[in-house]
Motif scaffolding. Sequence first.
Motif, PDB file in Angstrom:
ATOM      1  N   LYS A  48       0.809  -1.217   0.000  1.00 22.45           N
ATOM      2  CA  LYS A  48       0.000   0.000   0.000  1.00 22.45           C
ATOM      3  C   LYS A  48       0.839   1.263   0.000  1.00 22.45           C
ATOM      4  O   LYS A  48       0.382   2.314  -0.400  1.00 22.45           O
ATOM      5  CB  LYS A  48      -0.940   0.026   1.211  1.00 22.45           C
ATOM      6  N   GLY A  49       2.063   1.189   0.482  1.00 25.24           N
ATOM      7  CA  GLY A  49       2.927   2.356   0.536  1.00 25.24           C
ATOM      8  C   GLY A  49       3.779   2.300   1.785  1.00 25.24           C
ATOM      9  O   GLY A  49       4.082   1.210   2.290  1.00 25.24           O
ATOM     10  N   VAL A  50       4.149   3.475   2.282  1.00 22.45           N
ATOM     11  CA  VAL A  50       4.967   3.543   3.483  1.00 22.45           C
ATOM     12  C   VAL A  50       4.383   4.578   4.439  1.00 22.45           C
ATOM     13  O   VAL A  50       3.660   5.489   4.025  1.00 22.45           O
ATOM     14  CB  VAL A  50       6.444   3.908   3.164  1.00 22.45           C
ATOM     15  N   ASP A  88      -0.969  -4.880   2.588  1.00 20.88           N
ATOM     16  CA  ASP A  88      -2.382  -5.173   2.815  1.00 20.88           C
ATOM     17  C   ASP A  88      -2.574  -6.675   2.689  1.00 20.88           C
ATOM     18  O   ASP A  88      -2.481  -7.238   1.596  1.00 20.88           O
ATOM     19  CB  ASP A  88      -3.245  -4.436   1.801  1.00 20.88           C
ATOM     20  N   LEU A  89      -2.818  -7.339   3.823  1.00 26.47           N
ATOM     21  CA  LEU A  89      -2.929  -8.801   3.806  1.00 26.47           C
ATOM     22  C   LEU A  89      -4.155  -9.288   3.053  1.00 26.47           C
ATOM     23  O   LEU A  89      -4.134 -10.374   2.486  1.00 26.47           O
ATOM     24  CB  LEU A  89      -2.938  -9.355   5.235  1.00 26.47           C
ATOM     25  N   ARG A  90      -5.211  -8.513   3.032  1.00 26.58           N
ATOM     26  CA  ARG A  90      -6.400  -8.962   2.310  1.00 26.58           C
ATOM     27  C   ARG A  90      -6.071  -9.095   0.819  1.00 26.58           C
ATOM     28  O   ARG A  90      -6.407 -10.089   0.182  1.00 26.58           O
ATOM     29  CB  ARG A  90      -7.552  -7.994   2.517  1.00 26.58           C
ATOM     30  N   ILE A  91      -5.387  -8.120   0.286  1.00 25.38           N
ATOM     31  CA  ILE A  91      -5.007  -8.180  -1.125  1.00 25.38           C
ATOM     32  C   ILE A  91      -4.002  -9.304  -1.358  1.00 25.38           C
ATOM     33  O   ILE A  91      -4.111 -10.071  -2.306  1.00 25.38           O
ATOM     34  CB  ILE A  91      -4.449  -6.822  -1.599  1.00 25.38           C
ATOM     35  N   LYS A  92      -3.028  -9.430  -0.464  1.00 27.17           N
ATOM     36  CA  LYS A  92      -2.024 -10.488  -0.599  1.00 27.17           C
ATOM     37  C   LYS A  92      -2.665 -11.873  -0.597  1.00 27.17           C
ATOM     38  O   LYS A  92      -2.255 -12.770  -1.313  1.00 27.17           O
ATOM     39  CB  LYS A  92      -0.987 -10.362   0.531  1.00 27.17           C
ATOM     40  N   PHE A  93      -3.702 -12.055   0.217  1.00 28.88           N
ATOM     41  CA  PHE A  93      -4.371 -13.347   0.313  1.00 28.88           C
ATOM     42  C   PHE A  93      -5.456 -13.532  -0.740  1.00 28.88           C
ATOM     43  O   PHE A  93      -6.212 -14.489  -0.696  1.00 28.88           O
ATOM     44  CB  PHE A  93      -4.960 -13.547   1.706  1.00 28.88           C
ATOM     45  N   GLY A  94      -5.544 -12.619  -1.709  1.00 29.23           N
ATOM     46  CA  GLY A  94      -6.469 -12.785  -2.827  1.00 29.23           C
ATOM     47  C   GLY A  94      -7.919 -12.531  -2.486  1.00 29.23           C
ATOM     48  O   GLY A  94      -8.811 -12.980  -3.207  1.00 29.23           O
ATOM     49  N   GLN A  95      -8.185 -11.788  -1.426  1.00 30.23           N
ATOM     50  CA  GLN A  95      -9.562 -11.454  -1.065  1.00 30.23           C
ATOM     51  C   GLN A  95      -9.965 -10.165  -1.781  1.00 30.23           C
ATOM     52  O   GLN A  95      -9.113  -9.443  -2.298  1.00 30.23           O
ATOM     53  CB  GLN A  95      -9.685 -11.313   0.450  1.00 30.23           C
ATOM     54  N   PRO A  96     -11.268  -9.860  -1.782  1.00 35.87           N
ATOM     55  CA  PRO A  96     -11.716  -8.626  -2.452  1.00 35.87           C
ATOM     56  C   PRO A  96     -11.032  -7.399  -1.856  1.00 35.87           C
ATOM     57  O   PRO A  96     -10.700  -7.376  -0.672  1.00 35.87           O
ATOM     58  CB  PRO A  96     -13.221  -8.591  -2.166  1.00 35.87           C
TER      59      PRO A  96
END
Length: 166
Positions: free
Chosen positions: A56-58, A70-78
Amino acid sequence: MEHTTTTSPAAAGMEPRRTLVFGLGAEDYAIDIGLVQELRGYGAVTRLANAAGWLKGVINLRGVIVPLVDLRIKFGQPAPGYDASTVVIVLNLGSRTVGVVVDRVADVVGMQPEQLQPPPQLGESGVTDHVLGVATVDQRMLILVDMARLLAEFNLDGAAALPLAA
C-alpha cells in the motif's frame, strides 16, 4: 475409586503460544504476539510508484520508514475499504519493521501445542507455505501465519528505495 492426576500445560513445560487474532473478511488468523510492536489505526499512507498492489505504501513511524502490506489483497480477497475499524499491526521481524493492514483485531489467545494441526497440503502450489498450522480455539478456527516467511519473499528492505507516487 480411580484417582487421576492432571498436570497443567505450564507445569508440563508446554506453555500456550500467545497469539494475536485478527480478521480479514470473514476469516480469523493469528500471529505470534512476540512479533507485534504496536497496533495503529489506518491513516495517511505515502504510495510508492510501480509497487505491487498489496504494498500500500509507506508510513513514517517515529522517524522510521515502514512499508505497509495489505494482507487482504495479498491473500487474494476482495479489495478492502479502509475505515475507522481498519488496523495496522506493526511487526518487528528482526532487522525489519513492517506494517500489515487488517480488517480488525479481535483479541489475544493462548494456543496449546496440541490444538495446532498441520496446514492442509494443497499440492506443490506453495499456497500454505506461510501457514504454521490451523487450530480451533474457543469455538473458532484460527489460521496461524508465519509472518516472517510470508513477508520474506517480498524483499521489503528495498521498498524505501522505490520512488514515491505523484
